[in-house]
Design a protein around this motif. Structure first.
Motif, mmCIF file in Angstrom:
data_model
loop_
_atom_site.group_PDB
_atom_site.id
_atom_site.type_symbol
_atom_site.label_atom_id
_atom_site.label_comp_id
_atom_site.label_asym_id
_atom_site.label_seq_id
_atom_site.Cartn_x
_atom_site.Cartn_y
_atom_site.Cartn_z
ATOM 1 N N PHE A 120 35.809 1.125 -3.419
ATOM 2 C CA PHE A 120 35.207 2.428 -3.657
ATOM 3 C C PHE A 120 35.987 3.172 -4.722
ATOM 4 O O PHE A 120 37.132 2.846 -5.043
ATOM 5 C CB PHE A 120 35.113 3.258 -2.376
ATOM 6 C CG PHE A 120 36.437 3.695 -1.806
ATOM 7 C CD1 PHE A 120 37.113 4.792 -2.310
ATOM 8 C CD2 PHE A 120 37.006 3.014 -0.743
ATOM 9 C CE1 PHE A 120 38.329 5.196 -1.784
ATOM 10 C CE2 PHE A 120 38.220 3.405 -0.209
ATOM 11 C CZ PHE A 120 38.882 4.500 -0.734
ATOM 12 N N ARG A 132 30.023 -5.137 -0.858
ATOM 13 C CA ARG A 132 30.793 -3.996 -1.358
ATOM 14 C C ARG A 132 32.250 -4.419 -1.426
ATOM 15 O O ARG A 132 32.789 -4.916 -0.434
ATOM 16 C CB ARG A 132 30.639 -2.787 -0.444
ATOM 17 C CG ARG A 132 29.292 -2.144 -0.598
ATOM 18 C CD ARG A 132 29.221 -0.833 0.132
ATOM 19 N NE ARG A 132 27.979 -0.149 -0.214
ATOM 20 C CZ ARG A 132 27.363 0.696 0.568
ATOM 21 N NH1 ARG A 132 27.857 0.980 1.755
ATOM 22 N NH2 ARG A 132 26.244 1.264 0.170
ATOM 23 N N HIS A 159 30.591 3.427 -4.474
ATOM 24 C CA HIS A 159 30.984 2.138 -3.925
ATOM 25 C C HIS A 159 30.974 1.133 -5.061
ATOM 26 O O HIS A 159 30.069 1.156 -5.900
ATOM 27 C CB HIS A 159 29.999 1.673 -2.848
ATOM 28 C CG HIS A 159 30.068 2.468 -1.593
ATOM 29 N ND1 HIS A 159 31.049 2.286 -0.647
ATOM 30 C CD2 HIS A 159 29.298 3.471 -1.125
ATOM 31 C CE1 HIS A 159 30.870 3.123 0.336
ATOM 32 N NE2 HIS A 159 29.802 3.868 0.075
ATOM 33 N N SER A 189 29.951 -2.243 -5.927
ATOM 34 C CA SER A 189 29.014 -3.167 -5.310
ATOM 35 C C SER A 189 28.752 -4.370 -6.188
ATOM 36 O O SER A 189 28.662 -4.244 -7.406
ATOM 37 C CB SER A 189 27.675 -2.467 -5.052
ATOM 38 O OG SER A 189 27.850 -1.369 -4.210
ATOM 39 N N SER A 217 27.716 2.198 -7.244
ATOM 40 C CA SER A 217 26.506 2.766 -6.657
ATOM 41 C C SER A 217 26.905 4.109 -6.050
ATOM 42 O O SER A 217 27.906 4.209 -5.344
ATOM 43 C CB SER A 217 25.888 1.838 -5.620
ATOM 44 O OG SER A 217 26.686 1.735 -4.490
ATOM 45 N N PHE A 228 22.391 -4.647 -2.223
ATOM 46 C CA PHE A 228 23.598 -5.220 -2.786
ATOM 47 C C PHE A 228 23.979 -6.471 -2.016
ATOM 48 O O PHE A 228 23.507 -6.696 -0.898
ATOM 49 C CB PHE A 228 24.754 -4.208 -2.783
ATOM 50 C CG PHE A 228 25.130 -3.716 -1.407
ATOM 51 C CD1 PHE A 228 26.076 -4.376 -0.656
ATOM 52 C CD2 PHE A 228 24.519 -2.604 -0.866
ATOM 53 C CE1 PHE A 228 26.419 -3.937 0.611
ATOM 54 C CE2 PHE A 228 24.844 -2.139 0.397
ATOM 55 C CZ PHE A 228 25.805 -2.818 1.140
#
Length: 83
Positions: A38, A35, A18, A20, A7, A32
């Protein structure tokens, strides 16, 4: 179905993503479940480009979550780097 996808956040011309876990019916940058890391494609020097909570990714995949094509490639590359 639950998917593991990127995302987008960050500013214009400076993307930051991220990893997700989300329901596939939700918008890309919307709601979401969790998470799990990243990805920073513009990381330079000592900045960290990718962080993945492998334990949580394995958990979600065991529950049936499907990674997107890009996330699958990132996970594969991360596993190679860890080995």
């Amino acid at each position: 179905m639950v998917v593991i996808r990127l995302s987008r956040s960050g500013s214009k011309k400076r993307p930051f993503y991220h990893l997700s876990v989300a329901d596939e019916r939700n918008p890309r940058d919307g709601r979401f479940i969790e998470r799990v890391g990243f990805f920073n494609p513009v990381a330079r020097g000592s900045e960290e480009a990718l962080r993945v909570d492998a334990e949580r990714v394995e958990y979600w995949m065991s529950k049936g979550a499907q990674p997107s094509a890009r996330v699958a490639k990132l996970l594969k590359d991360n596993a190679k780097a860890q080995a």
